[in-house]
Design a protein around this motif. Sequence first.
Motif, short mmCIF file in Angstrom:
data_model
loop_
_atom_site.label_atom_id
_atom_site.label_comp_id
_atom_site.label_asym_id
_atom_site.label_seq_id
_atom_site.Cartn_x
_atom_site.Cartn_y
_atom_site.Cartn_z
N CYS A 48 -28.54 29.75 -28.65
CA CYS A 48 -27.50 28.74 -28.77
C CYS A 48 -26.70 28.96 -30.04
N ASN A 67 -25.85 23.94 -33.76
CA ASN A 67 -26.86 23.58 -34.75
C ASN A 67 -27.14 22.09 -34.79
N CYS A 68 -27.19 21.47 -33.64
CA CYS A 68 -27.45 20.03 -33.57
C CYS A 68 -28.70 19.71 -34.40
N TYR A 107 -31.06 17.69 -34.37
CA TYR A 107 -32.29 17.19 -33.76
C TYR A 107 -32.99 18.23 -32.89
N CYS A 108 -32.35 19.36 -32.63
CA CYS A 108 -32.78 20.22 -31.52
C CYS A 108 -33.67 21.38 -31.95
N ILE A 111 -34.13 24.23 -30.50
CA ILE A 111 -33.60 25.59 -30.30
C ILE A 111 -32.25 25.77 -30.99
FE1 SF4 Z 1 -27.75 23.99 -28.67
FE2 SF4 Z 1 -29.78 22.28 -28.79
FE3 SF4 Z 1 -27.33 21.46 -29.52
FE4 SF4 Z 1 -27.88 21.95 -26.92
S1 SF4 Z 1 -28.78 20.33 -28.19
S2 SF4 Z 1 -26.04 22.62 -28.09
S3 SF4 Z 1 -29.32 23.68 -27.08
S4 SF4 Z 1 -28.54 23.08 -30.54
#
Ligand code: SF4
Length: 347
Positions: free
Chosen positions: A52, A55-56, A58-59, A61
């Motif tokens: 991906c 850089n959300c 909370y995520c 990955i």
């Molecule tokens: Fe990427 Fe996770 Fe944000 Fe989805 S939620 S865009 S997989 S960083």
Amino acid sequence: MMTREELIGMLGAPFSDSETDRELFAEAVRVRNRAVGDQVYLRGLIELSNRCRKNCLYCGIRNGNSAAERYTLTDGQVLAAAEYAWRSGYGSVVIQAGERTDGVFVERIERLVRQIKTLSDGELGITLSLGEQERETYRRWFGAGAHRYLLRIEASSPELYARLHPADHRYEKRLECLGWLKEEGYQVGTGVMIGLPYQSVEDLADDLLFFRNLDIDMCGMGPYIEFPGTPLAEAPCAFARDERLRLALRMIALLRLLMPDINIASTTALHALHPQGRELGIAAGANVMMPNLTPAVVRANYKLYDNKPLQDMDLRGFNVALDSGWGDSRHFSVRTAGAPVSALREK
Ligand code: SF4
Ligand code: 5AD
């Protein structure tokens, strides 16, 4: 019609008040059964890649997580999963991945969509969940045969959105993408996370009203679950995990009352918080489940949040729809009645 104040009241009711919840969930099930029937539709979920560019905060990955072991399925693996779905009688598959926008990726998705259409004699419905893209990309993928798209707004409050994402992730861009998807003819799904740090029940009530204003066809929402090591994991959260589960079920039920004829997914994150989480989602008014068809060898790497369940659900006791129809959002046909047929695709 429920007002914002009523929604806030229901969402903010004491968690000790299980009788009110029982009545709310039962009413949501009645409304669902009247509006769209009592069957649960299955979508085969194929997690194509956990790479991906985003850089959300909370995520699990997110691009900045160098500890994540990255994988991308081969064409053969994707097609085998789709073929399995088709042969098992699923009406449709969902192709999900982290966000990528390079030409190689865009072309690959277009090709895979065409190949899945071919291997199923055009019968498998295809939903994409591949993030923010150029309008032209959405158009190409629709042209190849995809007909639904999931893009969660994550939090409909621009202020909250900004606290959950780095500065270069833009709320307005996400809204723009949702508008494009609709204009390109997709059935459009969105959703939010529930029980986030900094999130209030007022925010959640506004999320529900946002869905109604946007006139969405589908919704997938689930409880927020900390992923250790992500920037958001240390932020204080107003709701304990069992409270987030209850809140998520209340959100599903209230959305069913607000929008009786849309498709609402009972999501995997519900299952991560409770062994029967997804079943509880159905009993609160949801009508879609997404069994995971990602090959088991890489499944453990698609870790958006901690404790993501790897095994599949127990469907006994459900009136599960395994027909060859796509299980389209009834709302979509109502919303698009009278639109030029050439712009639409439904079955
Ligand atoms: Fe990427 Fe996770 Fe944000 Fe989805 S939620 S865009 S997989 S960083
Ligand atoms: N907890 C719950 N849901 C999450 N997602 C990403 N990270 C988390 C988390 N920590 C959700 C986002 C995204 C979807 C694919 O997974 O809402 O849209």
